[in-house]
Design a protein around this motif. Structure first.
Motif, PDB file in Angstrom:
ATOM      1  N   ALA A  82      21.170   1.548  10.708  1.00 40.74           N
ATOM      2  CA  ALA A  82      22.017  -0.149   9.681  1.00 40.74           C
ATOM      3  C   ALA A  82      20.546  -0.776   8.672  1.00 40.74           C
ATOM      4  N   ILE A  83      19.744  -0.170   8.984  1.00 41.68           N
ATOM      5  CA  ILE A  83      18.654  -0.699   6.962  1.00 41.68           C
ATOM      6  C   ILE A  83      19.509   0.134   6.313  1.00 41.68           C
ATOM      7  N   ALA A  84      19.213   1.018   6.587  1.00 41.67           N
ATOM      8  CA  ALA A  84      19.294   2.191   4.814  1.00 41.67           C
ATOM      9  C   ALA A  84      21.060   1.553   3.771  1.00 41.67           C
ATOM     10  N   ALA A  85      21.952   1.201   5.797  1.00 45.02           N
ATOM     11  CA  ALA A  85      23.257   0.971   4.741  1.00 45.02           C
ATOM     12  C   ALA A  85      23.065  -0.194   3.601  1.00 45.02           C
ATOM     13  N   LYS A  86      21.597  -1.764   3.996  1.00 46.98           N
ATOM     14  CA  LYS A  86      21.698  -3.052   3.093  1.00 46.98           C
ATOM     15  C   LYS A  86      21.102  -2.518   2.523  1.00 46.98           C
ATOM     16  N   VAL A  87      19.797  -1.837   2.313  1.00 47.52           N
ATOM     17  CA  VAL A  87      19.272  -1.400   1.639  1.00 47.52           C
ATOM     18  C   VAL A  87      19.601  -0.270   0.479  1.00 47.52           C
ATOM     19  N   ALA A  88      20.796   0.092   0.356  1.00 48.50           N
ATOM     20  CA  ALA A  88      20.575   1.202  -0.172  1.00 48.50           C
ATOM     21  C   ALA A  88      21.041   1.007  -2.106  1.00 48.50           C
ATOM     22  N   ASP A  89      21.575   0.191  -2.465  1.00 42.82           N
ATOM     23  CA  ASP A  89      21.231  -0.819  -3.697  1.00 42.82           C
ATOM     24  C   ASP A  89      20.345  -1.207  -4.119  1.00 42.82           C
ATOM     25  N   ARG A  90      18.953  -2.071  -3.561  1.00 41.64           N
ATOM     26  CA  ARG A  90      18.286  -2.559  -3.583  1.00 41.64           C
ATOM     27  C   ARG A  90      16.689  -1.492  -4.038  1.00 41.64           C
ATOM     28  N   PRO A  91      16.484  -2.005  -5.221  1.00 42.44           N
ATOM     29  CA  PRO A  91      15.175  -1.159  -5.664  1.00 42.44           C
ATOM     30  C   PRO A  91      14.016  -1.615  -5.485  1.00 42.44           C
ATOM     31  N   GLY A  93      10.985  -3.606  -2.903  1.00 41.28           N
ATOM     32  CA  GLY A  93      11.506  -5.245  -2.396  1.00 41.28           C
ATOM     33  C   GLY A  93      11.994  -5.722  -0.750  1.00 41.28           C
ATOM     34  N   TYR A  94      11.337  -4.918  -0.200  1.00 41.02           N
ATOM     35  CA  TYR A  94      12.638  -5.171   1.504  1.00 41.02           C
ATOM     36  C   TYR A  94      11.896  -5.814   1.935  1.00 41.02           C
ATOM     37  N   THR A  95      10.504  -6.036   1.691  1.00 41.89           N
ATOM     38  CA  THR A  95       9.922  -7.333   2.986  1.00 41.89           C
ATOM     39  C   THR A  95      10.047  -8.353   2.199  1.00 41.89           C
ATOM     40  N   ARG A  96       9.784  -9.427   2.882  1.00 38.48           N
ATOM     41  CA  ARG A  96       8.994 -10.678   2.222  1.00 38.48           C
ATOM     42  C   ARG A  96       8.430 -11.562   3.515  1.00 38.48           C
ATOM     43  N   ILE A  97       6.908 -11.944   3.285  1.00 35.87           N
ATOM     44  CA  ILE A  97       6.284 -12.711   3.605  1.00 35.87           C
ATOM     45  C   ILE A  97       5.508 -13.662   3.415  1.00 35.87           C
ATOM     46  N   ILE A  98       6.220 -14.700   4.724  1.00 38.95           N
ATOM     47  CA  ILE A  98       6.474 -16.291   4.649  1.00 38.95           C
ATOM     48  C   ILE A  98       4.782 -17.337   5.263  1.00 38.95           C
ATOM     49  N   LYS A  99       4.610 -18.091   4.457  1.00 36.04           N
ATOM     50  CA  LYS A  99       2.945 -18.462   5.315  1.00 36.04           C
ATOM     51  C   LYS A  99       3.518 -19.053   6.030  1.00 36.04           C
ATOM     52  N   THR A 100       2.868 -19.364   7.600  1.00 36.80           N
ATOM     53  CA  THR A 100       3.632 -20.031   8.390  1.00 36.80           C
ATOM     54  C   THR A 100       2.423 -21.197   8.840  1.00 36.80           C
ATOM     55  N   GLY A 101       0.904 -20.934   8.425  1.00 40.65           N
ATOM     56  CA  GLY A 101      -0.107 -21.901   9.057  1.00 40.65           C
ATOM     57  C   GLY A 101      -1.381 -21.629   8.923  1.00 40.65           C
ATOM     58  N   ILE A 102      -2.283 -22.239   9.427  1.00 43.39           N
ATOM     59  CA  ILE A 102      -3.659 -21.520   9.947  1.00 43.39           C
ATOM     60  C   ILE A 102      -3.525 -22.037  11.532  1.00 43.39           C
ATOM     61  N   ARG A 103      -4.161 -20.726  12.420  1.00 43.61           N
ATOM     62  CA  ARG A 103      -3.982 -20.612  13.467  1.00 43.61           C
ATOM     63  C   ARG A 103      -5.753 -21.315  13.866  1.00 43.61           C
ATOM     64  N   CYS A 111       1.397 -15.344   9.435  1.00 41.63           N
ATOM     65  CA  CYS A 111       2.548 -15.423   8.317  1.00 41.63           C
ATOM     66  C   CYS A 111       3.543 -14.878   9.551  1.00 41.63           C
ATOM     67  N   PHE A 112       5.303 -15.008   9.106  1.00 45.31           N
ATOM     68  CA  PHE A 112       5.625 -13.680   9.235  1.00 45.31           C
ATOM     69  C   PHE A 112       6.290 -12.939   8.120  1.00 45.31           C
ATOM     70  N   ILE A 113       6.753 -11.671   8.859  1.00 47.17           N
ATOM     71  CA  ILE A 113       6.744 -10.328   7.796  1.00 47.17           C
ATOM     72  C   ILE A 113       8.397 -10.538   8.759  1.00 47.17           C
ATOM     73  N   GLU A 114       9.354 -10.232   7.491  1.00 44.09           N
ATOM     74  CA  GLU A 114      10.806 -10.050   7.599  1.00 44.09           C
ATOM     75  C   GLU A 114      11.437  -8.954   6.562  1.00 44.09           C
ATOM     76  N   LEU A 115      12.262  -8.281   7.248  1.00 47.24           N
ATOM     77  CA  LEU A 115      12.681  -7.165   6.044  1.00 47.24           C
ATOM     78  C   LEU A 115      14.012  -8.558   5.483  1.00 47.24           C
ATOM     79  N   VAL A 116      13.887  -8.110   4.110  1.00 44.96           N
ATOM     80  CA  VAL A 116      14.662  -9.008   3.439  1.00 44.96           C
ATOM     81  C   VAL A 116      16.297  -9.326   3.651  1.00 44.96           C
ATOM     82  N   ASP A 117      16.801  -8.264   3.959  1.00 43.91           N
ATOM     83  CA  ASP A 117      18.376  -8.416   4.312  1.00 43.91           C
ATOM     84  C   ASP A 117      18.675  -8.763   5.789  1.00 43.91           C
ATOM     85  N   PHE A 118      18.136  -9.363   6.344  1.00 45.09           N
ATOM     86  CA  PHE A 118      18.238  -9.151   7.503  1.00 45.09           C
ATOM     87  C   PHE A 118      17.884 -11.188   8.351  1.00 45.09           C
ATOM     88  N   ASP A 119      17.780 -12.636   6.767  1.00 47.37           N
ATOM     89  CA  ASP A 119      17.334 -12.866   7.402  1.00 47.37           C
ATOM     90  C   ASP A 119      18.166 -14.324   7.821  1.00 47.37           C
TER      91      ASP A 119
END
Length: 164
Positions: A82-91, A93-103, A111-119
């Motif tokens: 599934a992942i290879a099919a979605k990122v086939a044309d992306r050069p 930057g497959y992941t994204r880090i979004i800060k969520t605050g302080i523990r 923060c959470f880190i996620e795969l860009v094409d699956f959000d």
């Protein structure tokens, strides 16, 4: 001095760090998003993006190389499927880090880190961490909306008998 020390050791031995990054990469591949500390997320991004690039070429050698890093057959199937099919044309930057605050317990940036094409479906799950009291303006705004609705119904009511 920190000359030429570009690698964050995360306070762990090399084998512990390797095992932790491998486990986190498997979790990221299987769940598409994980919550962790900012330092671990940055280290994981450097670790997992070359693996995702490697999965674009689906051949035996690339599967063996990626398996040597992850050691999980289910993650390999997901990555090369599934992942290879979605990122086939992306050069890149497959992941994204979004800060969520302080523990709260130790003031670590989270923060959470996620795969860009699956959000698409996962973006709705973000929780607010800030607690504030409702202001009077926010309390009055919903009260004004129901008052406007009966006026609209009153204008529509005479139109229906005229149509008959």
């Amino acid at each position: 001095m920190r000359h030429n020390r570009k690698f964050n050791h995360l306070g762990r031995t090399a084998s512990h760090r390797q095992a932790m990054l491998s486990n986190m990469a498997v979790s990221l591949i299987m769940h598409k998003r994980i919550t962790t500390t900012l330092a671990k997320a940055k280290a994981l991004k450097v670790y997992v993006e070359p693996l995702i690039t490697k999965c674009k070429a689906d051949n035996t050698n690339s599967r063996r190389v990626v398996f040597s890093y992850l050691q999980d057959k289910e993650a390999i199937k997901e990555l090369f499927g599934a992942i290879a099919a979605k990122v086939a044309d992306r050069p890149g930057g497959y992941t994204r880090i979004i800060k969520t605050g302080i523990r709260k317990s130790d003031a670590t940036p989270m923060c959470f880190i996620e795969l860009v094409d699956f959000d698409e479906a996962m973006a709705k799950e973000v929780k607010k961490t800030r607690r504030t009291r409702r202001s009077k303006k926010a309390a009055d705004a919903p009260a004004a909306e129901p008052a406007a609705a009966p006026v609209a119904e009153a204008t529509e009511a005479p139109a229906e008998p005229a149509a008959e």
